[in-house]
Design a protein around this motif. Structure first.
Motif, mmCIF file in Angstrom:
data_model
loop_
_atom_site.group_PDB
_atom_site.id
_atom_site.type_symbol
_atom_site.label_atom_id
_atom_site.label_comp_id
_atom_site.label_asym_id
_atom_site.label_seq_id
_atom_site.Cartn_x
_atom_site.Cartn_y
_atom_site.Cartn_z
ATOM 1 N N ALA A 134 0.823 -1.211 0.000
ATOM 2 C CA ALA A 134 0.000 0.000 0.000
ATOM 3 C C ALA A 134 0.861 1.266 0.000
ATOM 4 O O ALA A 134 1.992 1.269 0.493
ATOM 5 C CB ALA A 134 -0.933 0.007 1.207
ATOM 6 N N THR A 135 0.306 2.342 -0.538
ATOM 7 C CA THR A 135 0.988 3.641 -0.517
ATOM 8 C C THR A 135 0.856 4.251 0.873
ATOM 9 O O THR A 135 -0.010 3.845 1.662
ATOM 10 C CB THR A 135 0.358 4.597 -1.536
ATOM 11 O OG1 THR A 135 -1.002 4.886 -1.124
ATOM 12 C CG2 THR A 135 0.347 4.000 -2.935
ATOM 13 N N PRO A 136 1.695 5.237 1.204
ATOM 14 C CA PRO A 136 1.565 5.907 2.509
ATOM 15 C C PRO A 136 0.161 6.468 2.739
ATOM 16 O O PRO A 136 -0.377 6.375 3.853
ATOM 17 C CB PRO A 136 2.602 7.027 2.429
ATOM 18 C CG PRO A 136 3.654 6.487 1.508
ATOM 19 C CD PRO A 136 2.899 5.694 0.475
ATOM 20 N N GLU A 137 -0.440 7.020 1.698
ATOM 21 C CA GLU A 137 -1.794 7.570 1.835
ATOM 22 C C GLU A 137 -2.804 6.459 2.128
ATOM 23 O O GLU A 137 -3.699 6.622 2.975
ATOM 24 C CB GLU A 137 -2.195 8.301 0.548
ATOM 25 C CG GLU A 137 -3.595 8.905 0.601
ATOM 26 C CD GLU A 137 -4.009 9.549 -0.713
ATOM 27 O OE1 GLU A 137 -5.189 9.941 -0.827
ATOM 28 O OE2 GLU A 137 -3.159 9.661 -1.625
ATOM 29 N N GLN A 138 -2.688 5.327 1.439
ATOM 30 C CA GLN A 138 -3.588 4.201 1.665
ATOM 31 C C GLN A 138 -3.411 3.615 3.062
ATOM 32 O O GLN A 138 -4.382 3.233 3.719
ATOM 33 C CB GLN A 138 -3.345 3.123 0.605
ATOM 34 C CG GLN A 138 -3.770 3.531 -0.799
ATOM 35 C CD GLN A 138 -3.238 2.589 -1.867
ATOM 36 O OE1 GLN A 138 -2.405 1.719 -1.595
ATOM 37 N NE2 GLN A 138 -3.714 2.748 -3.092
#
Length: 415
Positions: A134-138
């Protein structure tokens, strides 16, 4: 020659094991003092706080209610046992796969233990996957609250015919690009935890024919929980649902990982998830054995206790062998995962061995208890009903055997 020393006392896990393996690497399953203390804390938590709630009326034919789940989560949080498999950064204990094998077995001793400690399916596997890709935002939006036990998730991959079941190449749900978004259409079923889940990971087929994972909140237009399926088990909050996706709009930023790598990420999730199923159900099988031993020590028939009859005693001995065989398969595969191995073959092997061995244990225990075994007088009947699906979850035994056979034949042909 390999050397092993196994100590098993009254069904309680104690294992000291060294094994010369590939390239003279050593597997040592001796428990560190820290892990022993964590195991003992987990065991006490399950026995003293979780098992007394097994008869809590806030459960239905699909599983524990959300209210009961939240109460269980708070108990584990106070004990410092919540989501132990998650990274320390995410609020967990950062357990290795071998450490998980020890702790998950203890949690699995109660059907409510994995829910209390937030290591139940599908959230446990989703946490592992999202930590990886996952991305940091996710992670901020979905993973952190999931790891904290504040929300639940589900994983939407399996489809009704003619869609994907055991054969993922038959994936029928589509994701068609529309500007900066994707429109997802299709139907999924056997979606564990769908009812009440806050978000979903969806596997869908792009226009280029590759599979991609998408993240979406559940309370948005385009997602419908059609119904909950009438399942044999009742150990998962939210049951097993049928989901319909109709022009579900998902922004491109909510792709999980990279576009077109859905099947690759499925293996990142499924290999460890198969093994954690084995760990948790091993705890349930051990519980069944303990119930059967206690009954066989007390119940008398034909002039002596049941356990003194060879027919019963042999079943208990066979159970012990199946439990230990399962445990060693789990530990070896967990160790290989900790060394960075993919373990697709080993996890398939462990899944088949453990699901069938642990099922045999529970089936024998029902036989030992006789009439008591098919009633709710003990936890055994529920364990029996819940565990039967384990031979199907995350791939039925036949599919794993077929996959293993293909690799074995391929290896032979390549020599």
């Amino acid at each position: 020659m390999p050397y092993s020393k196994i100590i098993l006392a009254k069904g309680i896990y104690k294992c000291h094991f060294t094994f010369s393996y590939y390239y003279n690497q050593i597997m040592d399953f001796s428990l560190t003092p820290k892990l022993e203390a964590l195991r003992d804390r987990t065991r006490a938590f399950i026995l003293e706080q979780v098992i007394p709630l097994e008869k809590d009326p806030r459960q239905n034919e699909h599983g524990p209610s959300e209210e009961l789940r939240k109460d269980l989560i708070e108990l584990a949080r106070k004990e410092g046992l919540l989501t132990p498999h998650a990274s320390i950064e995410m609020g967990g204990l950062g357990l290795s796969h071998v450490e998980k094998a020890v702790i998950f077995e203890e949690a699995g001793y109660s059907c409510l233990g994995p829910i209390a400690m937030n290591i139940h399916a599908p959230d446990e596997g989703n946490i592992h996957l999202m930590e990886e890709v996952a991305t940091p935002e996710q992670k901020e939006r979905w993973l952190k609250p999931l790891a904290q036990g504040k929300i639940r998730s589900c994983f939407a991959m399996t489809e009704p015919a003619p869609g994907a079941g055991s054969d993922p190449s038959m994936l029928a749900t589509t994701a068609i690009k529309d500007g900066d978004d994707y429109l997802i259409n299709g139907r999924k079923w056997f979606i564990t935890g769908a009812e009440g889940a806050d978000f979903v990971i969806i596997m869908a087929l792009g226009e280029d024919g590759t599979a991609t994972m998408f993240l979406s909140d559940m309370n948005v237009p385009g997602i419908e929980l059609v119904r909950n399926m009438d399942a044999m088990d009742s150990c998962f909050t939210g049951g097993h649902g049928v989901l319909q996706f109709t022009n579900l709009r998902v922004p491109a930023k909510n792709i999980l990982g990279e576009f077109g790598k859905g099947f690759k990420y499925a293996q990142v999730r499924l290999a460890p998830a198969r093994l954690t199923h084995c760990m948790r159900w091993l705890g349930q099988a051990r519980r069944a054995q303990d119930i059967a031993i206690a009954y066989a020590q007390q119940r008398e028939a034909f002039g002596k206790i049941l356990g003194a009859h060879e027919g019963v005693g042999f079943m208990l001995a066979d159970n012990d062998m199946d439990l230990q065989t399962s445990r060693l398969h789990i530990l070896q595969t967990a160790w290989l995962l900790d060394q960075g191995q993919r373990c697709n073959y080993e996890s398939s092997r462990a899944k088949v061995v453990c699901s069938e061995a642990e099922w045999r244990v529970v089936d024998r225990c029902v036989q030992i208890l006789g009439g008591q075994g098919v009633t709710g007088e003990t936890a055994l009947m529920k364990i029996f009903k819940d565990m039967r699906g384990f031979r199907i979850y995350d791939g039925p035994s036949e599919v794993h055997r077929w996959s293993m056979a293909r690799k074995l034949i391929g290896n032979k042909e390549s020599k």
